[in-house]
Structures are given as C-alpha cells and as structure tokens.
Design an enzyme around this catalytic site. Sequence first.
Site, PDB file in Angstrom:
ATOM      1  N   GLU A  60       0.955  -1.307   0.030  1.00 38.95           N
ATOM      2  CA  GLU A  60       0.074  -0.094  -0.089  1.00 38.95           C
ATOM      3  C   GLU A  60       0.840   1.302   0.027  1.00 38.95           C
ATOM      4  OE1 GLU A  60      -2.373  -3.163   0.417  1.00 38.95           O
ATOM      5  OE2 GLU A  60      -1.004  -2.537   1.855  1.00 38.95           O
ATOM      6  N   HIS A 129      -9.684  -5.811   7.167  1.00 36.16           N
ATOM      7  CA  HIS A 129     -10.770  -5.737   6.248  1.00 36.16           C
ATOM      8  C   HIS A 129     -11.814  -4.840   6.385  1.00 36.16           C
ATOM      9  CE1 HIS A 129      -8.099  -9.223   4.988  1.00 36.16           C
ATOM     10  NE2 HIS A 129      -8.707  -9.114   3.826  1.00 36.16           N
TER      11      HIS A 129
END
Length: 326
Positions: A60, A129
Amino acid sequence: MTELNMLDAINEALHAEMARDDRIVVLGEDVARNGGVFRATEGLFEKFGEERVIDTPISEGVIAGSAVGLAMAGLVPVAEIQFLGFAYQAMHQIAGQVARLRYRTRSRFEPQITFRAPFGGGVRTPELHSDSLEGQLGNLPGLKVVAPATAADAKGLLAAAIRDPDPVVVLEPLRGYRGIRGEVPDGDHLVPLGSARTARPGDDVVVIAWSYQVELACRVSDRLAEEGLSVRVLDLRSIAPLDVAAIADAAEACGRVVVTEEAAQTGGFGGEVVATVVEEAFWSLEAPVVRVSGYDVPYPVGMLEERYIPDEDRIAAAVRRVLEVA
C-alpha cells in the site's frame, strides 16, 4: 435513470471518467487483469490498456507513493486500497506526502489523487478488512474524505472526487457493494463534496450517519414511523469537508440527536459530529446527544462482528433513549 447496485455504479463512473480524461490512470492490487477483488474495475484493462490500468505489488505504501509521483507528473491517479484497514501500511505516504503536497509546494503541484477503499463490517472478513478509519483520515488537513450510502451517490461522489484538484479518499461500504441498489442517473452525474442530504424527513429526532449506517438508520426510521415517531435521517456523505450547516439545521429542527458509526467510539468521527452539534446548536437541544458505535476493542472475528457493529435494534434503542429525556 437506471437501477444499479453500488458496485456497478462505481464501475460505471470509472469507465466514464477514464473515457472523459485520458490523463486518468487506475492502479492497485488486482485491479487490471482480474478486474478487482470485487470486480469494481472490471473491463477497464480491456478497454484502456496496460498503460492506464496497472496491477501493483502488494504494498500500500508503493501504491500511495506512486500516486504522488503520477500526480506530480501531470496524470490523474485513481488508486485502490484493497481494504481500508490496509491503509495503515500507507499512512506515511497518505499523511506525510499526499495530504501535504499542495501546502508543501505552495500550490505548485496539485495532488489530484483519488483513493478508493472498501470498508465496514457485515461480511465476516478477516482482521484489517473491515476497520473504519474515517476518523483518522478526517484528521489529516489537506485530505478530503467522502462516504456514499446510495448507488447514485457512489457514482456521483466518485466522479466528483476524480475531478477535484485535491486528494480525496472515497470510502465504499462492503455491505453496500451488492446489498444496496437504487436509481442512478445516466450519463454525467456529480455530487458536490461537502454536501449532506436528508435521507428521511422527521421532526422528533435526527439520526446522523454515513455509509452503510445510513441504510440501517432509514430502516429504523421506517419502522418507528409505524409507532407514530418521526425520525429524520441525515446522511453526511462527506467527512471532510463537513456540512456543518446541515448538521446544525437538523439539530435545531429536531432538538434531539443520535449519531451512529461503525468505528470504535473513542476517537471516532462520531465525536466530531457531536462536538459540531454542541457548538452550533446547543441551545436547541432538548436532550444530550446519544452515540451508537463499535466498541473500544480491535475489530472482532467474523462470528462476533454482529455483536460489535451497530444494528437496527441498537439504533432504535438510542432513538427511544433520547426521546425519553424530558
């Protein structure tokens, strides 16, 4: 108007924006050949090619850092963070580079960057998540944050975010991808950033929410209407900029306020909404503001998440509680 689910509305917006502006590039994990883990980017690779739709490494920080470089080079990156909780791995870029780029360069560079990220519970995901980080993102000056609750807003806010000259994070509710459907305007459709909407009218109490919590609040409003209670629902749509006027107007009109969010309560964005209510409409309040939220624990495993996420019963109980105060 066409009836679409939220996921299809997002995909439609991406196709339309990439066709409109050839500077736009889409990047992220599995966004190209696989069309995204949820198929939000399906068909983009085939239509626009490998130079504009790019699969990245599972990093990321690399995704966010690459977006900065692309924007400084004059392109318009639309980066997908596969799940919002993964943004922890990119905070050094999002907070230290993306949000500060205009300020640091005295507007020499316009960080026209959009991040898309699904978040929220209800689908029994593994850890990291479903985390709701909007409060942390909203605390980064220079960064705009929006959270659609309808299919139409998912299209309109994403298109507006991509065209905005500043960096914008678009938070997409996991439960809403295929669980929320609605009429979506055909063709060009923009929803201004920083503009809340009244999802349900009402005079007795207002429930202020965003993302999938709006869907639950609307169900509560409909349910309690059968008992003669008039429950307004205000959908913030935008975390930053925040529609302060809409919050104040709703609080003044109803006199009683419930704020609901999925994040842990301490430090959650709901606290900012409560502070705004108190600062802007204190003398109109007939009862203390009530918050409904997750709990101050790490997001639980799937079998326990129903006890963690605010549901219709918890929101309804909060409405009854605030109405009981004389």
